[in-house]
Design a protein around this motif. Structure first.
Motif, mmCIF file in Angstrom:
data_model
loop_
_atom_site.group_PDB
_atom_site.id
_atom_site.type_symbol
_atom_site.label_atom_id
_atom_site.label_comp_id
_atom_site.label_asym_id
_atom_site.label_seq_id
_atom_site.Cartn_x
_atom_site.Cartn_y
_atom_site.Cartn_z
ATOM 1 N N SER A 25 13.017 -13.034 -2.018
ATOM 2 C CA SER A 25 12.043 -12.125 -2.616
ATOM 3 C C SER A 25 12.646 -10.729 -2.711
ATOM 4 N N TYR A 26 12.328 -10.017 -3.780
ATOM 5 C CA TYR A 26 12.836 -8.648 -3.916
ATOM 6 C C TYR A 26 11.757 -7.732 -4.476
ATOM 7 N N ILE A 27 11.843 -6.462 -4.113
ATOM 8 C CA ILE A 27 10.927 -5.432 -4.602
ATOM 9 C C ILE A 27 11.724 -4.170 -4.891
ATOM 10 N N LEU A 28 11.527 -3.607 -6.086
ATOM 11 C CA LEU A 28 12.069 -2.292 -6.424
ATOM 12 C C LEU A 28 10.890 -1.338 -6.495
ATOM 13 N N TYR A 29 10.892 -0.314 -5.635
ATOM 14 C CA TYR A 29 9.765 0.624 -5.560
ATOM 15 C C TYR A 29 9.953 1.800 -6.510
ATOM 16 N N MET A 30 8.878 2.130 -7.222
ATOM 17 C CA MET A 30 8.844 3.294 -8.111
ATOM 18 C C MET A 30 7.490 3.982 -8.002
ATOM 19 N N PRO A 31 7.097 4.420 -6.798
ATOM 20 C CA PRO A 31 5.775 5.042 -6.624
ATOM 21 C C PRO A 31 5.668 6.327 -7.440
ATOM 22 N N LEU A 32 4.479 6.527 -7.997
ATOM 23 C CA LEU A 32 4.233 7.692 -8.844
ATOM 24 C C LEU A 32 3.291 8.680 -8.165
ATOM 25 N N PRO A 33 3.469 9.986 -8.457
ATOM 26 C CA PRO A 33 4.569 10.572 -9.230
ATOM 27 C C PRO A 33 5.849 10.647 -8.390
ATOM 28 N N HIS A 34 6.991 10.394 -8.993
ATOM 29 C CA HIS A 34 8.230 10.277 -8.230
ATOM 30 C C HIS A 34 8.652 11.594 -7.589
ATOM 31 N N TYR A 35 8.231 12.726 -8.183
ATOM 32 C CA TYR A 35 8.645 14.026 -7.645
ATOM 33 C C TYR A 35 7.872 14.400 -6.382
ATOM 34 N N LEU A 36 6.731 13.726 -6.138
ATOM 35 C CA LEU A 36 5.884 14.107 -5.014
ATOM 36 C C LEU A 36 6.331 13.457 -3.712
ATOM 37 N N GLN A 39 3.582 9.392 0.712
ATOM 38 C CA GLN A 39 3.359 9.706 2.118
ATOM 39 C C GLN A 39 2.925 8.456 2.891
ATOM 40 N N LYS A 40 3.376 8.326 4.129
ATOM 41 C CA LYS A 40 3.082 7.154 4.952
ATOM 42 C C LYS A 40 1.582 6.957 5.131
ATOM 43 N N GLU A 41 0.842 8.055 5.288
ATOM 44 C CA GLU A 41 -0.597 7.957 5.539
ATOM 45 C C GLU A 41 -1.385 7.517 4.302
ATOM 46 N N TRP A 42 -0.722 7.363 3.166
ATOM 47 C CA TRP A 42 -1.382 6.868 1.968
ATOM 48 C C TRP A 42 -1.479 5.343 1.956
ATOM 49 N N GLY A 43 -0.835 4.681 2.912
ATOM 50 C CA GLY A 43 -0.851 3.220 2.960
ATOM 51 C C GLY A 43 0.173 2.618 2.013
ATOM 52 N N GLY A 44 0.020 1.313 1.728
ATOM 53 C CA GLY A 44 0.911 0.650 0.777
ATOM 54 C C GLY A 44 2.248 0.230 1.332
ATOM 55 N N ALA A 45 2.437 0.302 2.666
ATOM 56 C CA ALA A 45 3.723 -0.080 3.250
ATOM 57 C C ALA A 45 3.902 -1.594 3.234
ATOM 58 N N LEU A 46 5.140 -2.039 3.069
ATOM 59 C CA LEU A 46 5.488 -3.449 3.242
ATOM 60 C C LEU A 46 5.577 -3.721 4.739
ATOM 61 N N GLN A 75 13.824 2.600 -4.222
ATOM 62 C CA GLN A 75 14.217 1.823 -3.037
ATOM 63 C C GLN A 75 14.143 0.333 -3.361
ATOM 64 N N PHE A 76 15.175 -0.419 -2.975
ATOM 65 C CA PHE A 76 15.242 -1.858 -3.259
ATOM 66 C C PHE A 76 15.207 -2.618 -1.937
ATOM 67 N N VAL A 77 14.255 -3.550 -1.813
ATOM 68 C CA VAL A 77 14.087 -4.342 -0.589
ATOM 69 C C VAL A 77 14.134 -5.815 -0.959
ATOM 70 N N LEU A 105 3.715 1.847 -7.552
ATOM 71 C CA LEU A 105 4.272 1.039 -8.636
ATOM 72 C C LEU A 105 5.550 0.354 -8.151
ATOM 73 N N SER A 106 5.715 -0.904 -8.528
ATOM 74 C CA SER A 106 6.911 -1.638 -8.108
ATOM 75 C C SER A 106 7.216 -2.755 -9.098
ATOM 76 N N ILE A 107 8.464 -3.196 -9.089
ATOM 77 C CA ILE A 107 8.892 -4.392 -9.809
ATOM 78 C C ILE A 107 9.300 -5.406 -8.759
#
Length: 414
Positions: A25-36, A39-46, A75-77, A105-107
């Motif tokens: 399994s693979y995931i490429l992360y592209m969370p938006l907005p990329h310049y911001l 943050q960990k406290e926003w959730g969404g962690a693998l 980031q690629f996992v 956002l991720s692929i």
């Protein structure tokens, strides 16, 4: 391969990704907005989980992940897909898009093993353990038999005075009325499920509600908690009673009252007899009006789902990983009359059709003091959805299973 956008309340249940020929399994992360920067406290962690042997030796994930990986731009996992081992989940996203358009956002996708006829193909050994998907179709319940000296109750057998006296300490008296039990039996034959509101008697229900709310508050799981996502160390199972027990309405703690439901009520011969009468041929509901918020409208998650087995590439872990949809509920009031109501005037008309297409047989929102009875055929998958960080308390429940069988009546000589 797919592009996935996780917005507020989106999540992914714990699973091992084993379907078909998946190997990596693979995931490429592209969370938006990329310049911001996410943050960990926003959730969404693998979240990646270690495993431990279950009661039957089948590996099951620990309750606390060994590693959490917050999404980070570019980031690629990747990880190996292994039955009963590669357990992972995605933590709930607890922030909205707001003015800056936040979204996880991720692929993602999978690399598959070489197939027969392809260069380099080597037959693989049979997997030692079942996948998480296969485990959902089976039960790990250790059934305890009733004494052989006691004849199994039949649907036409009335409840004895001793059974009624015992059950009256626990149950709402309306469910002990012959007329109600007959109506429930008819409904169960038609729908194969029952959802009974206000099931426990008022004194016991009030005691449990107050006590469990206080326990959640002490454990940092109440509505006033500081963190939006409760820590994994919070909460805990009800403590086991000391020998001798307590009455559900006695001076024991809420933990003891919960345990009494499991050890005294649901395992009793009296409740077995009540089941025989009330479900007859082993969803309707019996309900008063309740405010449609929190657990009831799906906002807090934690709802129960039954799905038909299939050989498709669908994974139950991703079923409705976002905001739940409204649905049409069929209700039976406590006096046995039926009524229909729609949860929301804006309900999508095609939601029932979508449920049929994805194999969903039944979804039930949790609610305090409700009993759910479901006739579960072999192979039907059962799971409980993620409890949202928006929940103002825990999803407390007492679960159990009953084996059913056919009773052959002797033919009388004429």
């Amino acid at each position: 391969m797919s592009v996935v956008s996780y917005r507020k309340s989106c999540h992914l249940l714990n699973h091992d990704d084993v379907i078909g020929t998946r190997r990596v399994s693979y995931i490429l992360y592209m969370p938006l907005p990329h310049y911001l920067g996410w943050q960990k406290e926003w959730g969404g962690a693998l979240e990646l989980y270690p495993v431990k042997p279950g009661p039957d030796g089948v590996p099951e994930p620990e309750p606390v992940p060994a590693k959490t990986i917050p999404p980070c731009w570019n980031q690629f996992v990747f990880f190996e897909v292994q039955p009963g081992k590669s357990f992972h989940s995605v933590e709930e996203v607890v922030v909205g898009e707001g003015e800056d358009g936040r979204q996880r956002l991720s692929i993602s996708g999978w690399f598959h093993s070489i197939q027969p006829g392809e260069e380099g193909y080597v037959p693989e050994d049979t997997h030692e353990f079942k996948s998480s998907r296969e485990q959902l179709t089976s039960t790990q319940t250790e059934f305890k038999s009733y004494p052989d000296t006691v004849e199994p109750p039949l649907p036409d057998d009335p409840l004895s005075e001793a059974h009624l006296s015992f059950l009256s300490e626990f149950l709402n008296p309306v469910y002990l009325q012959p007329r109600t039990m007959k109506a429930l039996a008819q409904r169960f034959v038609e729908e194969s499920s029952l959802e009974l509101h206000s099931f426990l008697c008022t004194p016991l229900a009030d005691k449990l509600q107050l006590g469990l709310m206080e326990k959640d508050q002490r454990d940092g799981l109440g509505p006033d908690r500081v963190t939006r996502i409760p820590p994994y160390s919070s909460g805990g199972m009800a403590r086991r009673r000391e020998d001798g027990g307590v009455s559900a309405l006695g001076q024991g703690s809420p933990d003891e009252a919960v345990r009494s439901l499991q050890d005294e009520l649901f395992s009793s011969a009296a409740f077995r007899a009540w089941l025989a009468v009330s479900v007859d041929d082993p969803m309707g509901t019996a309900a008063g009006e309740e405010p449609e918020r929190g657990w009831q409208n799906g906002e807090w998650g934690g709802w129960e789902c039954y799905m038909a087995p299939n050989e498709e590439e669908d994974d139950p872990a991703v079923y409705r990983s976002g905001a739940p949809k409204k649905k049409l509920d069929m209700n039976v009031s406590a006096n046995g009359h039926s009524k229909n109501h729609v949860d929301d005037e804006d309900m999508q008309e095609d939601s029932d059709e979508e449920d049929e297409e994805d194999g969903t047989l039944l979804t039930v929102q949790p609610g305090f003091n409700r009993l759910l009875l479901v006739l579960r055929d072999e192979g039907v998958m059962r799971f409980v959805k993620y409890v949202s960080a928006a929940a103002e308390g825990s999803r407390w429940d007492v679960c159990g299973e009953f084996e059913i069988g056919m009773v052959q009546e002797e033919e009388s000589d004429s």
